[in-house]
Design a protein around this motif. Structure first.
Motif, mmCIF file in Angstrom:
data_model
loop_
_atom_site.group_PDB
_atom_site.id
_atom_site.type_symbol
_atom_site.label_atom_id
_atom_site.label_comp_id
_atom_site.label_asym_id
_atom_site.label_seq_id
_atom_site.Cartn_x
_atom_site.Cartn_y
_atom_site.Cartn_z
ATOM 1 N N ALA A 293 0.827 -1.207 0.000
ATOM 2 C CA ALA A 293 0.000 0.000 0.000
ATOM 3 C C ALA A 293 0.864 1.260 0.000
ATOM 4 O O ALA A 293 0.577 2.223 -0.723
ATOM 5 C CB ALA A 293 -0.927 -0.007 1.214
ATOM 6 N N ALA A 294 1.941 1.257 0.797
ATOM 7 C CA ALA A 294 2.835 2.424 0.821
ATOM 8 C C ALA A 294 3.495 2.637 -0.541
ATOM 9 O O ALA A 294 3.633 3.779 -1.012
ATOM 10 C CB ALA A 294 3.894 2.236 1.906
ATOM 11 N N LEU B 169 -6.828 1.480 -4.430
ATOM 12 C CA LEU B 169 -6.223 0.147 -4.434
ATOM 13 C C LEU B 169 -5.281 -0.027 -3.247
ATOM 14 O O LEU B 169 -5.225 -1.106 -2.640
ATOM 15 C CB LEU B 169 -5.481 -0.074 -5.752
ATOM 16 C CG LEU B 169 -4.875 -1.470 -5.966
ATOM 17 C CD1 LEU B 169 -5.958 -2.541 -5.968
ATOM 18 C CD2 LEU B 169 -4.095 -1.511 -7.284
ATOM 19 N N ALA B 170 -4.549 1.022 -2.884
ATOM 20 C CA ALA B 170 -3.644 0.948 -1.736
ATOM 21 C C ALA B 170 -4.419 0.712 -0.443
ATOM 22 O O ALA B 170 -4.026 -0.114 0.397
ATOM 23 C CB ALA B 170 -2.824 2.233 -1.648
ATOM 24 N N ILE B 171 -5.530 1.432 -0.264
ATOM 25 C CA ILE B 171 -6.341 1.256 0.950
ATOM 26 C C ILE B 171 -6.926 -0.146 1.013
ATOM 27 O O ILE B 171 -6.955 -0.787 2.076
ATOM 28 C CB ILE B 171 -7.454 2.323 0.995
ATOM 29 C CG1 ILE B 171 -6.837 3.725 1.085
ATOM 30 C CG2 ILE B 171 -8.391 2.074 2.172
ATOM 31 C CD1 ILE B 171 -7.839 4.849 0.974
ATOM 32 N N ILE B 172 -7.397 -0.657 -0.124
ATOM 33 C CA ILE B 172 -7.975 -2.006 -0.154
ATOM 34 C C ILE B 172 -6.898 -3.052 0.149
ATOM 35 O O ILE B 172 -7.152 -4.042 0.843
ATOM 36 C CB ILE B 172 -8.628 -2.265 -1.519
ATOM 37 C CG1 ILE B 172 -9.856 -1.359 -1.686
ATOM 38 C CG2 ILE B 172 -9.024 -3.732 -1.666
ATOM 39 C CD1 ILE B 172 -10.524 -1.462 -3.037
ATOM 40 N N ALA C 286 -14.256 -1.017 2.940
ATOM 41 C CA ALA C 286 -13.914 -1.149 1.521
ATOM 42 C C ALA C 286 -15.060 -0.680 0.626
ATOM 43 O O ALA C 286 -14.828 -0.076 -0.427
ATOM 44 C CB ALA C 286 -13.547 -2.596 1.205
ATOM 45 N N TYR C 287 -16.297 -0.938 1.050
ATOM 46 C CA TYR C 287 -17.449 -0.482 0.268
ATOM 47 C C TYR C 287 -17.477 1.043 0.166
ATOM 48 O O TYR C 287 -17.671 1.609 -0.906
ATOM 49 C CB TYR C 287 -18.749 -0.979 0.901
ATOM 50 C CG TYR C 287 -18.997 -2.466 0.750
ATOM 51 C CD1 TYR C 287 -19.532 -2.980 -0.426
ATOM 52 C CD2 TYR C 287 -18.726 -3.348 1.780
ATOM 53 C CE1 TYR C 287 -19.771 -4.335 -0.565
ATOM 54 C CE2 TYR C 287 -18.958 -4.706 1.658
ATOM 55 C CZ TYR C 287 -19.479 -5.197 0.480
ATOM 56 O OH TYR C 287 -19.722 -6.530 0.335
ATOM 57 N N PHE C 288 -17.281 1.692 1.305
ATOM 58 C CA PHE C 288 -17.375 3.148 1.323
ATOM 59 C C PHE C 288 -16.175 3.803 0.633
ATOM 60 O O PHE C 288 -16.308 4.859 0.018
ATOM 61 C CB PHE C 288 -17.493 3.643 2.762
ATOM 62 C CG PHE C 288 -18.753 3.197 3.446
ATOM 63 C CD1 PHE C 288 -19.947 3.849 3.213
ATOM 64 C CD2 PHE C 288 -18.757 2.104 4.304
ATOM 65 C CE1 PHE C 288 -21.121 3.437 3.830
ATOM 66 C CE2 PHE C 288 -19.919 1.691 4.920
ATOM 67 C CZ PHE C 288 -21.109 2.349 4.682
ATOM 68 N N VAL C 289 -15.009 3.173 0.730
ATOM 69 C CA VAL C 289 -13.837 3.705 0.036
ATOM 70 C C VAL C 289 -14.033 3.636 -1.476
ATOM 71 O O VAL C 289 -13.749 4.594 -2.211
ATOM 72 C CB VAL C 289 -12.564 2.941 0.471
ATOM 73 C CG1 VAL C 289 -11.398 3.283 -0.437
ATOM 74 C CG2 VAL C 289 -12.212 3.267 1.909
#
Length: 367
Positions: free
Chosen positions: A226-227, A272-275, A299-302
């Protein structure tokens, strides 16, 4: 026990300089630790704090008060980590010595920020600040400045940004690009100020990352991925903005189109990084047989937010001919915006429905 004398070493000078492990309990242990710290660094004020606490202890014992002295130490990274360590040490000691009240001893305002944490666990009858009296020569301006700059906390705050600015300016002068020096200095100092502002959060996540690495958790790999994605996305967005800026200049495009271009080219990489980060938490929860719903729901809200931002920026870019209007017509941009709103609403409703399921299960289990 009636009274507990509590000495505070928030930045853990005892451990870093004298190799003394906290918490310290009892008069003999505190005196021994203070002597070791004074031998390692005679100018450290925590030595006087401990001796001040010992004096208060002796005064209480002479009056027939059942008292004991303890010293709590935090961490070099002052903030959440150090305060949590001190709070945990105090909880352990209070289980062993359930004192009726306490006397808080410190060497300044920095340690006294922990007073609310201590007061939430016990009653504090008095606060003592140990101030060292110095001679006139030691109080001179030269001495104060010299020792302030020798303090790592102060020197890192002032010298690091100045050193970065000097190095960046020298580099761009060497390549004969003075305009880039201003941009580079502002970017470096801005990143440093952001790090200093969020240092507690950064340190906390760094500790979690190390813990996941040594414990063999999946979150280490997903956090690192993610980073890396965030870094790549930022570079992609900056390169797109830079190409627009160098072609016509900010006076031609304006700030809003440049920001729109940055968001449009980076939003899905950030999503994609957050997921990826959430996926690691979900896998670790499944391996430990723990509920993972609280990590699936965000993940839905992101993704819903991602559709909204992508659709809005697509529509804005279709309005501006120099920002992509020739590739995407106004009608197509509007259709993308409408469809993205519909998808965002569907994902948000799915997230709300998923968030209600764990509550129903909890209620059934309670019955």
């Amino acid at each position: 026990m009636q009274t507990l004398v509590i000495c505070i070493d928030r930045d853990n000078d005892l451990g870093d300089k004298a190799n003394v492990l906290a918490p310290l309990i009892g008069r003999e242990a505190n005196i021994e630790a203070a002597v070791k710290l004074a031998t390692a660094d005679p100018e450290d004020s925590d030595t006087n704090t401990i001796f001040g606490g010992v004096k208060i202890l002796d005064e209480l014992l002479d009056k027939g008060v059942d008292a004991e002295i303890i010293t709590l130490a935090g961490d070099r990274n002052i903030g959440i980590i150090s305060d949590q360590k001190i709070a945990n040490q105090l909880d352990i000691i209070l289980k062993r010595f359930p004192a009726e009240s306490g006397i808080f001893v410190s060497d300044g305002a920095e340690d006294e920020t922990l007073l609310p944490i201590v007061q939430s666990r016990m009653k504090i009858d008095s606060v003592r600040r140990i101030v060292v009296m110095q001679s006139a020569n030691l109080e001179s301006t030269y001495y104060i400045i010299k020792h302030a700059f020798n303090d790592p906390k102060i020197s890192q705050t002032f010298f690091v940004p100045l050193g970065l600015a000097a190095l960046i300016y020298a580099f761009f002068l060497l390549i004969d690009y003075s305009q880039g020096a201003i941009i580079g200095i502002l970017a470096a100092v801005g990143l440093y100020m952001l790090y200093r502002g969020f240092s507690d959060t950064v340190d906390l996540y760094w500790e979690k990352l190390k813990d996941s690495f040594y414990s063999g958790r999946m979150t280490f790999f997903t956090y690192a991925t993610a980073a890396l994605l965030i870094l790549i996305g930022t570079l992609v967005g900056l390169m797109g903005v830079w190409s627009l800026y160098t072609s016509q200049g900010i006076w031609y495009y304006g700030i809003i189109p440049l920001i729109t271009s940055f968001i449009h080219s980076t939003i899905w990489i950030y999503i994609l990084a957050i997921i990826f980060a959430d996926a690691g938490k979900i896998i670790d929860c499944r391996q430990r047989s723990e509920p993972s719903g609280k990590y699936i729901i965000p993940a839905y809200f992101v993704m819903s937010l991602g559709f909204l931002l992508w659709g809005a920026t697509s529509y804005l870019m279709s309005l501006n001919p120099v920002m992509g209007g020739t590739e995407t017509s106004l009608q197509a941009g509007l259709e993308i915006f409408v469809y993205s709103i519909v998808f965002a609403i569907i994902l948000a409703l799915a997230g709300i429905r998923a968030s209600n399921k764990p509550q129903k299960k909890e209620k059934r289990s309670k019955r």
